[in-house]
Design a protein around this motif. Structure first.
Motif, PDB file in Angstrom:
ATOM      1  N   LEU A 273      77.020 -57.462 -71.835  1.00 49.71           N
ATOM      2  CA  LEU A 273      77.432 -56.464 -72.816  1.00 49.71           C
ATOM      3  C   LEU A 273      77.894 -57.139 -74.104  1.00 49.71           C
ATOM      4  CD1 LEU A 273      79.610 -54.093 -70.600  1.00 49.71           C
ATOM      5  CD2 LEU A 273      77.287 -53.692 -71.394  1.00 49.71           C
ATOM      6  N   GLU A 274      77.671 -56.454 -75.185  1.00 44.56           N
ATOM      7  CA  GLU A 274      78.243 -56.900 -76.465  1.00 44.56           C
ATOM      8  C   GLU A 274      79.763 -56.765 -76.358  1.00 44.56           C
ATOM      9  OE1 GLU A 274      76.762 -58.208 -79.221  1.00 44.56           O
ATOM     10  OE2 GLU A 274      74.963 -58.245 -77.963  1.00 44.56           O
TER      11      GLU A 274
ATOM     12  N   SER B 126      82.024 -55.390 -78.181  1.00 50.64           N
ATOM     13  CA  SER B 126      82.548 -54.039 -78.445  1.00 50.64           C
ATOM     14  C   SER B 126      82.309 -53.105 -77.266  1.00 50.64           C
ATOM     15  CB  SER B 126      81.943 -53.458 -79.724  1.00 50.64           C
ATOM     16  OG  SER B 126      80.540 -53.328 -79.583  1.00 50.64           O
ATOM     17  N   GLN B 127      81.140 -53.247 -76.604  1.00 51.81           N
ATOM     18  CA  GLN B 127      80.841 -52.423 -75.429  1.00 51.81           C
ATOM     19  C   GLN B 127      81.730 -52.815 -74.249  1.00 51.81           C
ATOM     20  OE1 GLN B 127      76.664 -53.500 -75.331  1.00 51.81           O
ATOM     21  NE2 GLN B 127      76.100 -51.362 -75.735  1.00 51.81           N
ATOM     22  N   TRP B 128      81.916 -54.115 -74.065  1.00 52.08           N
ATOM     23  CA  TRP B 128      82.753 -54.595 -72.967  1.00 52.08           C
ATOM     24  C   TRP B 128      84.189 -54.095 -73.133  1.00 52.08           C
ATOM     25  CZ3 TRP B 128      86.862 -58.186 -72.510  1.00 52.08           C
ATOM     26  CH2 TRP B 128      87.196 -58.489 -71.180  1.00 52.08           C
ATOM     27  N   TYR B 129      84.747 -54.254 -74.343  1.00 52.44           N
ATOM     28  CA  TYR B 129      86.116 -53.783 -74.580  1.00 52.44           C
ATOM     29  C   TYR B 129      86.217 -52.274 -74.384  1.00 52.44           C
ATOM     30  CZ  TYR B 129      87.772 -58.302 -76.237  1.00 52.44           C
ATOM     31  OH  TYR B 129      88.143 -59.616 -76.303  1.00 52.44           O
ATOM     32  N   ALA B 130      85.219 -51.529 -74.820  1.00 51.28           N
ATOM     33  CA  ALA B 130      85.231 -50.070 -74.664  1.00 51.28           C
ATOM     34  C   ALA B 130      85.175 -49.661 -73.192  1.00 51.28           C
ATOM     35  CB  ALA B 130      84.065 -49.452 -75.435  1.00 51.28           C
ATOM     36  N   SER B 131      84.650 -50.529 -72.328  1.00 54.60           N
ATOM     37  CA  SER B 131      84.547 -50.198 -70.909  1.00 54.60           C
ATOM     38  C   SER B 131      85.836 -50.470 -70.126  1.00 54.60           C
ATOM     39  CB  SER B 131      83.401 -50.998 -70.269  1.00 54.60           C
ATOM     40  OG  SER B 131      83.762 -52.368 -70.111  1.00 54.60           O
TER      41      SER B 131
END
Length: 171
Positions: free
Chosen positions: A5-6, A8-13
């Protein structure tokens, strides 16, 4: 190997949490704690509130006290961190409680009428009749931490005891 994951996607998850920051303010004897009565709840609380996005706990505490009590507080050290598990109604919660010092002149208080009905100095023996059990636990731990010079870590209002392993120091 899974898809990467990018950032930003990882943090959002990742899971998110609620946080609040409050102040322990006592009378000159140290035997009574300043409590406020919100107009939207049945129980009393200590001055403080919910942290805004990106707001550090100590700044939240100072802001909330200024909003609720109408004066700037010289905030002391952190006394308690309490992790409260999630419920069906809300996410997990981190509660920070800072040393708000001693108030010798309650006439300085200008209560925020939009959220608060009244304030009172509550004797330590009466905390459980005014505050929720978790808040009373937090306040009692803060009073002990203030006296000992330590910081209390609580899990849902209960002090967590850790054995300190002896770690060898590098020579």
């Amino acid at each position: 190997m899974g898809e990467r994951l990018e950032p930003s996607q990882w943090y959002a998850s990742l899971p998110s949490f609620l946080s609040s920051a409050s102040a322990l303010i006592t009378d000159p004897s140290g035997g009574s704690v300043l409590a406020v009565k919100p107009n939207y709840r049945d129980h009393w609380n200590v001055p403080g509130g919910i942290m805004e996005a990106g707001e550090p706990p100590h700044l939240c505490c100072a802001r909330e006290v200024a909003e609720e009590l109408g004066f700037e507080l010289s905030l002391g050290r952190l006394l308690v961190v309490d992790w409260v598990p999630p419920t069906e109604l809300r996410k997990a919660w981190f509660g920070f409680l800072f040393d708000g010092g001693v108030m010798d002149d309650p006439s300085r208080i200008s209560l925020q009428s939009e959220e608060l009905e009244e304030f009172a100095f509550v004797a330590r023996t009466d905390l459980r009749s005014r505050l929720t059990a978790n808040t009373a636990d937090r306040v009692e731990a803060a009073l002990l931490a203030r006296k000992s010079g330590g910081v209390a870590y609580l899990f849902n209002g209960a002090v967590v005891q850790h054995a300190s392993p002896k770690v060898p120091r590098p020579t």
